[in-house]
Scaffold this motif. Sequence first.
Motif, mmCIF file in Angstrom:
data_model
loop_
_atom_site.group_PDB
_atom_site.id
_atom_site.type_symbol
_atom_site.label_atom_id
_atom_site.label_comp_id
_atom_site.label_asym_id
_atom_site.label_seq_id
_atom_site.Cartn_x
_atom_site.Cartn_y
_atom_site.Cartn_z
ATOM 1 N N ARG A 91 0.828 -1.208 0.000
ATOM 2 C CA ARG A 91 0.000 0.000 0.000
ATOM 3 C C ARG A 91 0.865 1.261 0.000
ATOM 4 N NH1 ARG A 91 -2.629 -1.212 4.169
ATOM 5 N NH2 ARG A 91 -1.618 0.176 5.684
ATOM 6 N N GLU A 92 1.914 1.260 0.795
ATOM 7 C CA GLU A 92 2.771 2.449 0.894
ATOM 8 C C GLU A 92 3.541 2.715 -0.394
ATOM 9 O OE1 GLU A 92 5.210 1.506 4.174
ATOM 10 O OE2 GLU A 92 3.621 1.735 5.679
ATOM 11 N N LEU A 96 -0.924 -1.257 -4.063
ATOM 12 C CA LEU A 96 -2.223 -1.594 -3.496
ATOM 13 C C LEU A 96 -2.809 -0.321 -2.909
ATOM 14 C CD1 LEU A 96 -3.780 -4.321 -3.166
ATOM 15 C CD2 LEU A 96 -2.864 -4.418 -0.849
ATOM 16 N N VAL A 97 -4.109 -0.156 -3.047
ATOM 17 C CA VAL A 97 -4.756 1.041 -2.516
ATOM 18 C C VAL A 97 -5.872 0.622 -1.555
ATOM 19 C CG1 VAL A 97 -6.395 1.196 -4.440
ATOM 20 C CG2 VAL A 97 -5.822 3.243 -3.125
ATOM 21 N N PHE A 98 -5.995 1.384 -0.481
ATOM 22 C CA PHE A 98 -7.062 1.169 0.506
ATOM 23 C C PHE A 98 -7.991 2.355 0.399
ATOM 24 C CE2 PHE A 98 -8.677 1.082 4.990
ATOM 25 C CZ PHE A 98 -9.285 -0.158 4.906
ATOM 26 N N TYR A 104 -9.637 -2.959 -0.276
ATOM 27 C CA TYR A 104 -8.353 -3.033 -0.968
ATOM 28 C C TYR A 104 -8.577 -3.365 -2.443
ATOM 29 C CZ TYR A 104 -5.643 -3.230 3.407
ATOM 30 O OH TYR A 104 -5.057 -2.948 4.601
ATOM 31 N N THR A 107 -3.625 -1.130 -7.719
ATOM 32 C CA THR A 107 -3.508 0.098 -8.509
ATOM 33 C C THR A 107 -3.149 -0.271 -9.952
ATOM 34 O OG1 THR A 107 -1.152 0.309 -8.031
ATOM 35 C CG2 THR A 107 -2.693 1.346 -6.484
#
Length: 420
Positions: A91-92, A96-98, A104, A107
Amino acid sequence: MNDSFNLDDFLAAGVSLDDVPALWSLARAQAMVAAFITLFRGGDEEVFIRLHMLREIGGRAETPRWGPDELRRHFAYLDPIKLETVLARLRENGLLVFGEDRQYQLTDAGRNAMAAVSVLLRFGEDEDAELGFLTTQLAGMQVTGTVTPEVLQHLLAKLNALTESFEEAIASGSEFRIVEARSRLTANVRWLEKGTDILRSLLDVEEVTPEIARVAHAIGLAQSKLARVDAAFQRALNKIESQRVTLGESGVSSSDVMVWLRGKPTAEIAALANDALGASPQTHFVAGGHELLDRAESALSEEVQRMEADTRLPPAQVVDQNIAPESEDLSLLWKLTDRLINVAETAPAQRLVLGGGFGPASYRLSLLALLGGVEAQAEGPVADLTQLPYELVLEDRLVPVHQDEVAFMSAGNIVRRAES
């Protein structure tokens, strides 16, 4: 571009990123490069788990969004703390996007990275993954009209590297390297054929740039060279076969022994040598009683001694001036050429080889193995035959014949090559 991204420490004094177009084009794709850095940075275990999780998350096409609880249930076989750590890293780093809906999903960068990795993973163990990937990539770009000289250069370099490795295998004279290289070529035939079709379609387009046309023609030449390598493999194997040594009347050849030894561990091979070698040279008789007696009899014979001491030339003889010089009988070669010319597309090798007994059949098969292997500058009837647009394609099996003194022969076909 990331503000922390700075290549100044790697550039020479007075040189900026704008002065190196090739480097600048790579720097523009920093986001995609960063996605791969995220995937492959760290230990092997971490990389494998990231790839696995990203593939699993991206593999659900119907409902691409995942809730946190869904992910925990799906990856219940992973340590919960490790799972959260990997999710946070993906994610960071933008894979991956939250979302605001607390779901989730991958991207665009993450999905593109996984698509590229998935293409590489789909190739078989015997296939050349790089050649397959480059050909697949070229096929997609050709359909969308986005082929670039850079992609063609990569494919050309790969084809040239394959040719060099095959030539090295032939030059080594090692039967095992030649067989391995030949199987590698066979496993990648479909990619070579696919590449030929793509290039033919590409060159039919009038809008192709001169640079693309130049590299495409070079690829065509490299593919033609690879197409003739199989005949070179067969000639090399035929040469090795003629030099193979059979151990007595056992039917076991030197190649069989080498295959057997290659299957043994090093320690077992070393054990076989125990007490087989002496610590110092040992005297051995190289001739028996009968051989020594024959040599002694000729050495003590006065007649033999007189013949060896007589160094006079034999008397001159009258030579018949009407005797024609001896010439090689090329009738079999000419008849084989006529047979080849009458082949429209393909014909069983057996039909062209048989006739007249074992000797003529062996002679014809040796000639067919030379098809496409003699340089175009060579002259003579053999060179003329080998330049005909045909090739001998043999298979790794035997077919029963039982005629003309031939019991079995290698299965295969004579195939007419496409006109270039």
